[in-house]
Design a protein around this motif. Structure first.
Motif, PDB file in Angstrom:
ATOM      1  N   ARG A 241       0.836  -1.210   0.000  1.00 39.34           N
ATOM      2  CA  ARG A 241       0.000   0.000   0.000  1.00 39.34           C
ATOM      3  C   ARG A 241       0.868   1.257   0.000  1.00 39.34           C
ATOM      4  NH1 ARG A 241      -4.407   1.669   4.622  1.00 39.34           N
ATOM      5  NH2 ARG A 241      -5.061   3.602   3.634  1.00 39.34           N
ATOM      6  N   GLN A 242       1.892   1.294   0.843  1.00 37.57           N
ATOM      7  CA  GLN A 242       2.795   2.446   0.882  1.00 37.57           C
ATOM      8  C   GLN A 242       3.505   2.630  -0.453  1.00 37.57           C
ATOM      9  OE1 GLN A 242       5.364   1.593   4.209  1.00 37.57           O
ATOM     10  NE2 GLN A 242       3.943   2.476   5.699  1.00 37.57           N
TER      11      GLN A 242
ATOM     12  N   LEU B 286       2.371   1.741  -3.446  1.00 39.37           N
ATOM     13  CA  LEU B 286       1.394   2.279  -4.392  1.00 39.37           C
ATOM     14  C   LEU B 286       1.164   3.773  -4.156  1.00 39.37           C
ATOM     15  CD1 LEU B 286      -1.353  -0.501  -4.522  1.00 39.37           C
ATOM     16  CD2 LEU B 286       0.247   0.123  -6.326  1.00 39.37           C
ATOM     17  N   GLU B 287       1.021   4.171  -2.904  1.00 33.89           N
ATOM     18  CA  GLU B 287       0.801   5.583  -2.579  1.00 33.89           C
ATOM     19  C   GLU B 287       1.993   6.432  -3.006  1.00 33.89           C
ATOM     20  OE1 GLU B 287      -0.127   5.444   1.594  1.00 33.89           O
ATOM     21  OE2 GLU B 287      -2.220   4.895   1.223  1.00 33.89           O
ATOM     22  N   MET B 288       3.202   5.917  -2.795  1.00 32.55           N
ATOM     23  CA  MET B 288       4.405   6.653  -3.183  1.00 32.55           C
ATOM     24  C   MET B 288       4.471   6.809  -4.697  1.00 32.55           C
ATOM     25  SD  MET B 288       6.940   8.396  -2.165  1.00 32.55           S
ATOM     26  CE  MET B 288       6.976   8.004  -0.441  1.00 32.55           C
ATOM     27  N   ARG B 289       4.128   5.748  -5.415  1.00 31.42           N
ATOM     28  CA  ARG B 289       4.115   5.838  -6.885  1.00 31.42           C
ATOM     29  C   ARG B 289       3.111   6.881  -7.365  1.00 31.42           C
ATOM     30  NH1 ARG B 289       3.638  -0.110  -9.118  1.00 31.42           N
ATOM     31  NH2 ARG B 289       4.335  -0.983  -7.159  1.00 31.42           N
ATOM     32  N   GLN B 290       1.939   6.915  -6.728  1.00 26.95           N
ATOM     33  CA  GLN B 290       0.922   7.898  -7.108  1.00 26.95           C
ATOM     34  C   GLN B 290       1.409   9.316  -6.826  1.00 26.95           C
ATOM     35  OE1 GLN B 290      -2.407   6.427  -4.829  1.00 26.95           O
ATOM     36  NE2 GLN B 290      -3.210   5.255  -6.552  1.00 26.95           N
ATOM     37  N   LEU B 291       2.073   9.514  -5.697  1.00 25.38           N
ATOM     38  CA  LEU B 291       2.614  10.836  -5.373  1.00 25.38           C
ATOM     39  C   LEU B 291       3.672  11.255  -6.388  1.00 25.38           C
ATOM     40  CD1 LEU B 291       2.988  10.686  -1.485  1.00 25.38           C
ATOM     41  CD2 LEU B 291       1.483  12.178  -2.796  1.00 25.38           C
TER      42      LEU B 291
END
Length: 77
Positions: free
Chosen positions: A39-40, A42-47
């Motif tokens: 999850r972290q 994925l969130e980092m990639r989105q950021l």
């Protein structure tokens, strides 16, 4: 804590069975850590994608650059 039922491949079942080898108290702890890490990630990639898009748009938008330059005038370096 909520319980969830899911299926895994035999190789993943074997990996989960080795939870203690990796320092986990049980299979559930290993799965929770793996999902949290994923999850972290994925969130980092989105950021990063958002930041790259913003930088691309900002790089092409002269008005935004001028507005930013005007806003920072007078601020200490």
């Amino acid at each position: 804590m909520q319980q969830v039922k899911f299926s895994v491949t035999p190789a993943l079942a074997e990996f989960l069975g080795s939870y203690a080898t990796y320092g986990f108290n049980d299979r559930s702890s290993l799965v929770q850590a793996a999902l949290s890490h994923y999850r972290q990630d994925l969130e980092m990639r989105q950021l990063k994608e958002g930041a790259e898009l913003y930088a691309e748009i900002y790089g092409e938008d002269r008005e935004s650059k001028e507005l930013t330059d005007a806003a920072i005038k007078g601020w200490p370096e």
